[in-house]
Design an enzyme around this catalytic site. Structure first.
Site, PDB file in Angstrom:
ATOM      1  N   CYS A  84     -56.801  80.998  61.086  1.00 30.75           N
ATOM      2  CA  CYS A  84     -55.761  80.631  60.122  1.00 30.75           C
ATOM      3  C   CYS A  84     -56.395  80.182  58.805  1.00 30.75           C
ATOM      4  O   CYS A  84     -57.291  79.329  58.787  1.00 30.75           O
ATOM      5  CB  CYS A  84     -54.894  79.515  60.690  1.00 30.75           C
ATOM      6  SG  CYS A  84     -53.634  78.918  59.543  1.00 30.75           S
ATOM      7  N   ASP A 395     -38.615  63.969  82.629  1.00 31.78           N
ATOM      8  CA  ASP A 395     -39.302  64.655  81.528  1.00 31.78           C
ATOM      9  C   ASP A 395     -39.033  63.836  80.267  1.00 31.78           C
ATOM     10  O   ASP A 395     -38.253  64.224  79.410  1.00 31.78           O
ATOM     11  CB  ASP A 395     -38.767  66.083  81.381  1.00 31.78           C
ATOM     12  CG  ASP A 395     -39.531  66.889  80.340  1.00 31.78           C
ATOM     13  OD1 ASP A 395     -40.552  66.385  79.831  1.00 31.78           O
ATOM     14  OD2 ASP A 395     -39.108  68.013  80.019  1.00 31.78           O
ATOM     15  N   CYS A 422     -45.553  64.899  78.397  1.00 33.57           N
ATOM     16  CA  CYS A 422     -46.174  65.503  77.224  1.00 33.57           C
ATOM     17  C   CYS A 422     -47.210  64.567  76.613  1.00 33.57           C
ATOM     18  O   CYS A 422     -47.715  64.818  75.518  1.00 33.57           O
ATOM     19  CB  CYS A 422     -45.115  65.869  76.179  1.00 33.57           C
ATOM     20  SG  CYS A 422     -44.119  64.475  75.611  1.00 33.57           S
TER      21      CYS A 422
END
Length: 465
Positions: A84, A395, A422
């Site tokens: 990138c 979650d 996460c």
């Protein structure tokens, strides 16, 4: 003598701008290289494990220091050239300079470090599996949320550069689905052509704050959300006409109004402007209806792998009653429903629960109940009514489970607890609480939901002793 030397090393005061040699031992949770100088921990942005580098101190403190990479004296064999062009300015990805195979290894190690730091478990005896990666780890994100701004009288949309408030224009992000890149780029041109006022955060003037685009990988449906600082949009009809003409593939256009001085993207009010109110997406055989503010996993291909890992962790026989806490639009619950006796879920966002109920109905799922509210409020009610879950699936957001929720779990004592996380650090802290409550950690399955970033998701499986 050694103790005195250790104290002297620890007492060394590093200064901003000072350059020091550092040997990098591991990756930190933000993707930075972690090494030592005179027994003081040094976090070096852009450095990789095994490298010997010269680092320039940017933020010294008593116990550690942050530093920039000045020179690599010994390069890691896993270092690659980031593809990138704006990789270093953007900050959205942190690991494009590390080979993908090595990224998967290091993410497993990040999980191990978190459990070493926050639990009493032996880090060398953790039931930790290899990270599940992607075959094609590019163009995987189904949603972009890019701030609007002005630069040299040109409209730009992008992300703020890491550690700064400078907006970096993102015209072609390599981890975004090509459709989200295209829609965002065309919208940018429309806003500029029509001279629609762009929001200025400092002056609190202008209208367009954020351009949000979401695409259904399986359905091809695209939703465009314009987040505005006020309800009125100048030249609104002309704006919609241009969107229809230049972007016929967009199936849903929504305005979200956020008139507050806040870093949050969305406000509380949404207005349907064109096309469908929601878009559809499929995960495996299951379809989902998604409203503009509904949470949905950003990487559909890996989500299937993540939810299959959760299903394996739940060890369902068809007789279990399951609580799906922090349920969102019901994705995990629906994934488990055919192998469960009953699913009950809750979320604090009413729109998400509406979507969850609609999603369950559309799949003819009968064994469900989704309600608005907190798990720590609903669970005790249900237990009092005689309904006790066999499995709790969570979650939660990056901050982890709510303390009251964990206290409730300790009282309810379900047979199994499946934690989809996460954030390995908050996962490890919450698991330590569950260990104290009599649970045993059976497995940790890392899943790479966001290749080329430092993020890693983990499915933890716990059972009551």
């Amino acid at each position: 003598m050694k103790a005195r030397q250790k104290k002297q090393d620890h007492d060394i005061q590093l200064k901003q701008g000072q350059t020091i040699p550092v040997t990098i031992k591991r990756l930190g949770i933000n993707g930075e290289g972690v090494g030592y100088y005179k027994r003081k921990v040094i976090f070096v942005k852009g450095a990789l494990p095994g490298e010997e580098v010269i680092a320039e101190i940017t933020k010294p403190s008593a116990n550690h220091a942050e530093a920039n990479l000045k020179k690599i004296q010994k390069k890691s064999q896993d270092r690659v050239n980031p593809p990138c062009s704006i990789y270093e300015q953007c900050g959205g990805c942190q690991l494009q300079h590390l080979s993908y195979e090595k990224q998967l290894e290091e993410k497993k190690d990040i999980v191990r470090q978190a459990f070493e730091r926050h639990t009493n478990l032996n880090p060398n005896q953790l039931p930790l599996k290899n990270t599940i990666g992607m075959n094609e780890p590019w163009n995987y994100r189904n949603k972009s949320q890019l701030q609007a701004g002005k630069q040299d009288d040109k409209v730009i949309v992008g992300l703020y550069g890491e550690g700064s408030h400078k907006l970096i224009d993102l015209s072609d992000c390599m981890v975004q689905h090509p459709a989200t890149n295209n829609v965002t780029d065309v919208v940018k041109g429309i806003l500029e052509d029509l001279n629609i006022p762009i929001y200025n955060e400092r002056k609190r003037t202008g209208v367009i704050r954020t351009v949000v685009t979401r695409v259904g990988f399986k359905t091809g449906e695209i939703q465009l959300v314009l987040v505005t600082a006020q309800k009125e949009i100048p030249k609104k009809e002309l704006l919609l006409e241009e969107i229809k003409n230049r972007l016929p593939e967009v199936t849903s256009v929504i305005q979200n109004i956020n008139d507050k001085k806040t870093s949050l993207i969305f406000g509380d009010e949404s207005v349907h402007l064109h096309g469908k109110e929601k878009i559809s997406e499929k995960l495996g055989p299951i379809s989902f209806e998604l409203s503009d503010r509904a949470f949905f996993q950003l990487n559909p291909a890996q989500t299937v792998k993540l939810y299959n890992a959760a299903k394996r962790a739940a060890k369902l026989t068809g007789e279990e009653k399951i609580v799906d806490a922090y349920c969102g639009v019901g994705t995990i619950g629906l994934w488990l429903a055919e192998n469960a006796k009953e699913i009950r879920g809750m979320d604090v966002i009413p729109a998400a629960i509406e979507d969850a109920n609609r999603n369950a109905e559309s799949h003819n799922v009968k064994n469900y109940k989704y309600v608005v509210g907190k798990a720590e409020e609903w669970l005790p009610k249900w237990v009092k009514e005689g309904w006790k879950p066999d499995v709790i699936v969570v979650d939660p957001p990056r901050t982890g489970c709510d303390d009251m929720f964990l206290k409730t779990v300790k009282k309810v004592k379900s047979k199994r607890f499946v934690y989809v996380s996460c954030n390995p650090s908050t996962l490890a802290k919450d698991v330590q609480q569950l260990l104290k409550a009599g649970y045993k950690l059976e497995s940790l399955q890392p899943v790479d939901m966001f290749p080329h970033t430092a993020h890693v998701e983990v499915v933890a499986s716990l059972s009551l002793k």
